[in-house]
Structure formats: structure tokens, C-alpha cells
Design a protein around this motif. Sequence first.
Motif, short mmCIF file in Angstrom:
data_model
loop_
_atom_site.label_atom_id
_atom_site.label_comp_id
_atom_site.label_asym_id
_atom_site.label_seq_id
_atom_site.Cartn_x
_atom_site.Cartn_y
_atom_site.Cartn_z
N ASN C 93 -44.57 11.03 26.30
CA ASN C 93 -46.02 11.14 26.53
C ASN C 93 -46.73 9.84 26.16
O ASN C 93 -47.94 9.83 25.94
CB ASN C 93 -46.60 12.33 25.75
CG ASN C 93 -46.41 12.19 24.25
OD1 ASN C 93 -46.07 11.11 23.76
ND2 ASN C 93 -46.63 13.26 23.52
N GLY C 94 -45.96 8.77 26.05
CA GLY C 94 -46.54 7.47 25.75
C GLY C 94 -46.49 7.10 24.28
O GLY C 94 -46.69 5.94 23.91
N VAL C 95 -46.20 8.08 23.42
CA VAL C 95 -46.32 7.85 21.98
C VAL C 95 -45.31 6.83 21.45
O VAL C 95 -45.54 6.21 20.41
CB VAL C 95 -46.22 9.21 21.23
CG1 VAL C 95 -44.78 9.70 21.16
CG2 VAL C 95 -46.86 9.12 19.86
N LEU C 96 -44.21 6.64 22.18
CA LEU C 96 -43.17 5.71 21.70
C LEU C 96 -43.36 4.29 22.22
O LEU C 96 -42.69 3.36 21.75
CB LEU C 96 -41.78 6.21 22.13
CG LEU C 96 -41.41 7.66 21.76
CD1 LEU C 96 -40.02 7.99 22.31
CD2 LEU C 96 -41.45 7.88 20.25
N ILE C 97 -44.23 4.11 23.18
CA ILE C 97 -44.29 2.82 23.89
C ILE C 97 -44.80 1.66 23.02
O ILE C 97 -44.17 0.59 22.99
CB ILE C 97 -45.13 2.95 25.19
CG1 ILE C 97 -44.56 4.06 26.09
CG2 ILE C 97 -45.18 1.62 25.94
CD1 ILE C 97 -43.13 3.87 26.52
N PRO C 98 -45.90 1.82 22.30
CA PRO C 98 -46.34 0.66 21.49
C PRO C 98 -45.29 0.20 20.48
O PRO C 98 -45.09 -1.00 20.29
CB PRO C 98 -47.61 1.19 20.80
CG PRO C 98 -48.15 2.20 21.78
CD PRO C 98 -46.92 2.89 22.31
N ALA C 99 -44.58 1.14 19.86
CA ALA C 99 -43.53 0.73 18.93
C ALA C 99 -42.43 -0.03 19.65
O ALA C 99 -41.89 -1.01 19.12
CB ALA C 99 -42.95 1.95 18.21
N SER C 100 -42.11 0.40 20.86
CA SER C 100 -41.05 -0.31 21.59
C SER C 100 -41.44 -1.76 21.85
O SER C 100 -40.60 -2.66 21.80
CB SER C 100 -40.73 0.41 22.91
OG SER C 100 -41.75 0.20 23.88
#
Lengths: 268, 268, 268
Positions: C93-100
Motif C-alpha cells: 500500500n506504499g508504506v514500504l517505499i520510502p524506506a526502500s
Amino acid sequence: MKIVTLTSDFGVQSQGVGIMEAMIASISPHIKVIHLMHGLPSFDILAAARTLETVRYVPLGYHVCICDPGVGTSRKAIIIKVNRGDYLIGPDNGVLIPASRVLGGISSVYEITNENYMNLPVSPIFHGRDIFSPAAAHLANGVDLKSFGAKLKKNHLVESPYDEADRIAEVITAKVIHINKFGSVHLNILHKDWDNWGIKSAQTVVISLPNKKDITVIVCDTFGEVAFGENLILKDDYGRVEIAVNQGSFANRYSINIGSIIKLTLSN
Amino acid sequence: MKIVTLTSDFGVQSQGVGIMEAMIASISPHIKVIHLMHGLPSFDILAAARTLETVRYVPLGYHVCICDPGVGTSRKAIIIKVNRGDYLIGPDNGVLIPASRVLGGISSVYEITNENYMNLPVSPIFHGRDIFSPAAAHLANGVDLKSFGAKLKKNHLVESPYDEADRIAEVITAKVIHINKFGSVHLNILHKDWDNWGIKSAQTVVISLPNKKDITVIVCDTFGEVAFGENLILKDDYGRVEIAVNQGSFANRYSINIGSIIKLTLSN
Amino acid sequence: MKIVTLTSDFGVQSQGVGIMEAMIASISPHIKVIHLMHGLPSFDILAAARTLETVRYVPLGYHVCICDPGVGTSRKAIIIKVNRGDYLIGPDNGVLIPASRVLGGISSVYEITNENYMNLPVSPIFHGRDIFSPAAAHLANGVDLKSFGAKLKKNHLVESPYDEADRIAEVITAKVIHINKFGSVHLNILHKDWDNWGIKSAQTVVISLPNKKDITVIVCDTFGEVAFGENLILKDDYGRVEIAVNQGSFANRYSINIGSIIKLTLSN
């Protein structure tokens, strides 16, 4: 087993707390990290100092306390070795002093300046992660206290945010140093002073509160000795004296804050 | 690996919680302590009891529950061995009973009176530190249950703070036993009763709330089956039934409290 | 030592958090679980995503993030391997993208569909316990990423809830992506962009807030460089830029919320 405790005014289970634990694990993988308390009132050195006192109920260890409004300024980062054998690690702003007293007094104090034991580059606003937690982990790994920096004189440290309560004749002038989740109000009175003053269960004490009428409360051993909703005063579970309500909040009932002055008048 | 869980109405990440963990570590260094829940509503035995039920989702272990307004009075300190094999440790005030039911029922119960397994001197107001946590650690170390004190009769224990919901014809009378951080409202209805009653996804239920107009909600499997902000009723994630709002708080919307009675009327 | 971190919008020290830790322990007893953050604003993917970014300050590990309003619907459960070597585990749901992004970018992505690595039966509303935590533990045990399910295309993932702040001429348009317990307001501006834009300590910035008069603040390195109660802007401790008050709450003073747009105008 070696224990590091962490105490802070960071949010409970917040990233700052988790990252300090991770920092320690990366330096000293087998040390046990115990979160003594987080979520302390922001910037409240008095509240943090009183909480750190409670490490007397934790086995000997390395106790980090982060309540550090002066982070990144000229205030020193220090390690206090106490006579019980523990190490207290945090800023030189008085927050470590009350714990040092209940742990037998200060044995020696060193400043932390050796970058070999820091996480580099050091953030100017998070010494908990970059200086204090690494220091605790390196100490636990056996690094000598003298390696961290210069020895400091005890009497050059910033003073404690509170002293012990004062008794003159039948009046004890006390300060509120902690309010727990239940709303019990903890005072700067040690069990041993309470006992030395001859205060005993079932006697009454008149309590003068800020901007309130005086109240008379009974000295008890536990909450259930008074009726539901009644006030009482008793030895707390961490070496101090508390004023409480049986299954209620004394702090809410009388609008008490940390730092408030409360006078207790003993009956004749 | 042996697991001790801790559940309490102490503050989250507060000194009481940290010191219990330290106490266990000092007695049984290699045991794994898991904080199941802290910060429960103060003195609320019903809320604590329902939370302890959720240890059914934790591997077999030693489960300490401290919600203990009667600490230091004549209420007993007990250990319940359940048929799944776990040990439940806490005060005899009913808080352990619901968990014992979902773990297969009570196998045996013992009082804790043997001071060899306590932290002495015992504070009259912190049996979590001085009696219950040490008992869990000693049990995990292999101390025999019989060593802690006298065997008690099951039917002499203080009763559960809640029973299972009652269904008469098409009306289920339920009690609110938990409200989670999202504001979902959990009822004393087991999944298996819900299933046995033949309630299925997509049917509707009329809900009678305290001091509110009746509402009609749809039975779902998950939140996203209704539109954003809509009410729903579903099996919760811990063996009970909950009423919720998709991405909202049912408890806030309808001013629900733990202990509230809610009636569900099934459609014909 | 292998590390799993847990981040969620569950209550702090709540049963959901404890049960995820227990689930991991039952699959991978020797892994170290660190609670990075819980108690995040409910259903707030932006806030959760920004918090997960801070794993850059945690050693390489398996990072689970549960902010999952779409649990049990058709949204995918995924594992992202990043170029630093970490694994990010959570909903698509997008929640992992900034950390990646801050961990070097996405190396590969797999869906989690293999029931061998789930806790069965899977609750339709608690994939944290039944899918994500077990996946982290099995990965840590050495299970191959390819075993969990089909490989996904990076550009098919749900997008990040925020992008990097935009600068046009002297105006930076930023978004509030985090507010900490002290009330400091963190923006979607990276340290490196701040530096590349040539912004330096002691210069001033004009800040345009929603529904407030513009304010002028000074760029600092730490809080104590301004007087008690004064505003400042500085690099935060986790790779972003924050606006703060020395020993106060900027968010309360100006009623700032996560997601608010803030414009910064650089002085000439």
C-alpha cells in the motif's frame, strides 16, 4: 548476564528508543536491554531523575538516562560510577545525581569525549543514539572507564533537580517528584527518613496542597486499608512516600503537578 | 525457549514493567520476557482478564497478569495450571479465570506463600515485582508447583469478571470486554458460538447501544468490505466478535465503554 | 545476530505487538526483535512510511511494517529486498517505499502467498501475526525469498504516500511526514538536499503555515542555540529536516498535522 537500562522522555515504543536498543545490540550483541521508562514528561529533568532512582530495584548494570534539553550545547556527556558498582550514563544536567545517591554515592565521574566510542558522525540532537547508548555498550564490553575521557570532579557536576524533604518540628516540606499512571503522587521523602521520623501506620497526617483546603489522611501500608475512593499516604514501592486514592487518582482530584510543594503536618 | 508474558495496568514502558522484567532476568537469565500488554485501564479487572485470554495466541508459557487493586490485603496470590500446560500467575480476583477457560480449563491451583520464591522484603503494594514475577521465573527454572504453597479448590476462587454472552431466541445480550486502540469494541462472544449460532457474512444484525438509537450493521470478514467510515461486525483477531468502523473508531462514535451491555438482534 | 524490527499503528505494548513478538520467537527463537515504533496514528500510511525510513539507523535486518487498512482485501502482502541487503515486509500500500529509497533502492519484490510460511488459519484482519511476522522469521531462518511467492514488478507496486520536497527558485514546498512526541514537525526534505541547496546555520527561512501568518525562523544545529520557547529549523536526527521549538511543541503552537503542506522561502 549484563543489563543496560534505558530511561528517556522520548515517546514510548518510538523510533528513538528502538534505535538506541539496536545501537547497543550492534556493539554488544549479548547484553540485555531493559526499557526502564520512556514517555517521561518532555524536558522534565526532575521527573527523569526520580525515575532513574528506581534502578536500585534492578540488578547492577549500565543505566542510560536521556532527558537532555541541552543536547549539542556545551553541557558535558558523563559517566558516573557509583559505589554499588553500577554506571550511570547521560548528560551533566543533574539528572543522574539522585540515582547516584541511592546507589551508595559517586565513586568517580568521567566525561565522554573519545570518539572511538561514539557512533560517528554524532548528530548534534541525538546523543542518546550516538554517545550515551554506545558508551553503555562499550562499558559492558569491558572498555575501561578511563578510556572515555577526562576525570571530572564530583563537586563540579550540575546539581540535583531536587533534595530530600525537610522536616522542621512537626512540618515536613516535600516536593512532588513523580506521578504514576494511576495518579499517585510521589514525594522526595525516603522510607528511612519516614521511619526515622517515627511515622507509623494508622496515624493521621494533615496535608497542605497548593491552592486547596488542607486534608487529613491516614498513614497506611496498602490501598485496600481505606474505603474505595478514600485518600491515604503510604510508603511507595520504590523507596519513597506517596499520597494516593484507593482505586482513584490523587493527582487528578487535587490538580497536582510534578514539582509542586506539599506540606505534611504530623499529629501530636 | 521458555516464555514469560507480562500483562498489567501499569503505564506502558514504565518503571514497574521494566523492574518486573529485570527481576525475572535476575532469577532466570535465559527466559524470554514478552510484554503482552501494559497500560490497561487502571484497576479494570474485566479489561485485564480479556487481554490475558489472548495468550492463546502465544506459545505455551508462564503468564503473569497484574491488575490488583486488592494488593496487600487478604486476597490470595495464586498460580493456575491450565490444561494446555501454561501457568497463569496473579491475584485471586477473577482476572485469571477467562484465560484459564480458553486454555482448556483449570488443571490445578496453588497459593503462593513460600517466601523462598519471593523477593524479600515484599512490598505490600507491588506483588508484581516481589511475588508474581519471581514465581513465574522460578516456575520456568523448574521449581515444582507444589512448592509454592497450599493447593486450592477451583470452586473457591473468586469468579470471572464476565461470562459468555447469552442468546435467547434472536437476541444476544453481550458485554463489552475490550476496546482496542483503533476504537473497535470487542464482545464476550466466542468465534465458535458465533458460528454455532449460524451467523454468516453478509447478513445484517441490529445493534442496541446504551442511550442511542438502534443501528443495523452488516456481518463481514474484514474492514474493507464496507465503505470508508461505515460500521461492521466481524470475528476479531483473538477469538471474539468485534464491532468496528472501517478506518474509524466505533467506541468514539457511540461513546462505548468497557463493561457496556450491547444487544444484538439477528435478522429472521 | 539477526534483527527483526516491528513498526505498527497498533497500541504501544498492546497484545497485537506482544503476539507478533511471540510468533517470531516460536519460529526463530534466537532472533532479536526490536520494537521500532508502535502507536502510530491509526491507518496513517504516510506516518508509518516515514517511520520505517528510520531503519537506516538500525543494522541490516528484517523490517516489518503494519499499517494496513486494506488487510484481508485484494491488496498484496509483499517482501521487498533492498540494495543495502535488508528485507522490508508488509502490505503493498506504499508504506514500504520510502524506506526502500533510503536503503539504496529496491533490489527485488516478491508476493507472499505460500501458506507454508504463514500461521494457519490466517485471520482476515491480522496479517501482522499470521503472514508478515512469520515471513520475517522464516527469512531470518534462511528461507529463500523466491519460496514465498511470485516475483513482482517494481513499477506495479502501489506508490509512496509522499515524494521528496520540491524546490522552485527560492521556495521549497514541503509536506509534514512525522510529528514526534515533543511536537517537532518533520518534513520530506533530505539532509543531502538541504545541503545541496546551500542552506546553512544562522541564515533565516520564512515559513508559510496553513491558516497562519508567516513566521521567520533561524537555521540551527541544535535546540539550545535559540532561547527557551523560540522556533528554529534544523536537520533532524533521522535524515530529514524538522521545525521545532526549544523545549516546546511546534505542532501544538501552530496546529500542524501530519500531511500538512508547509512552504519555506529562502532568504536572498
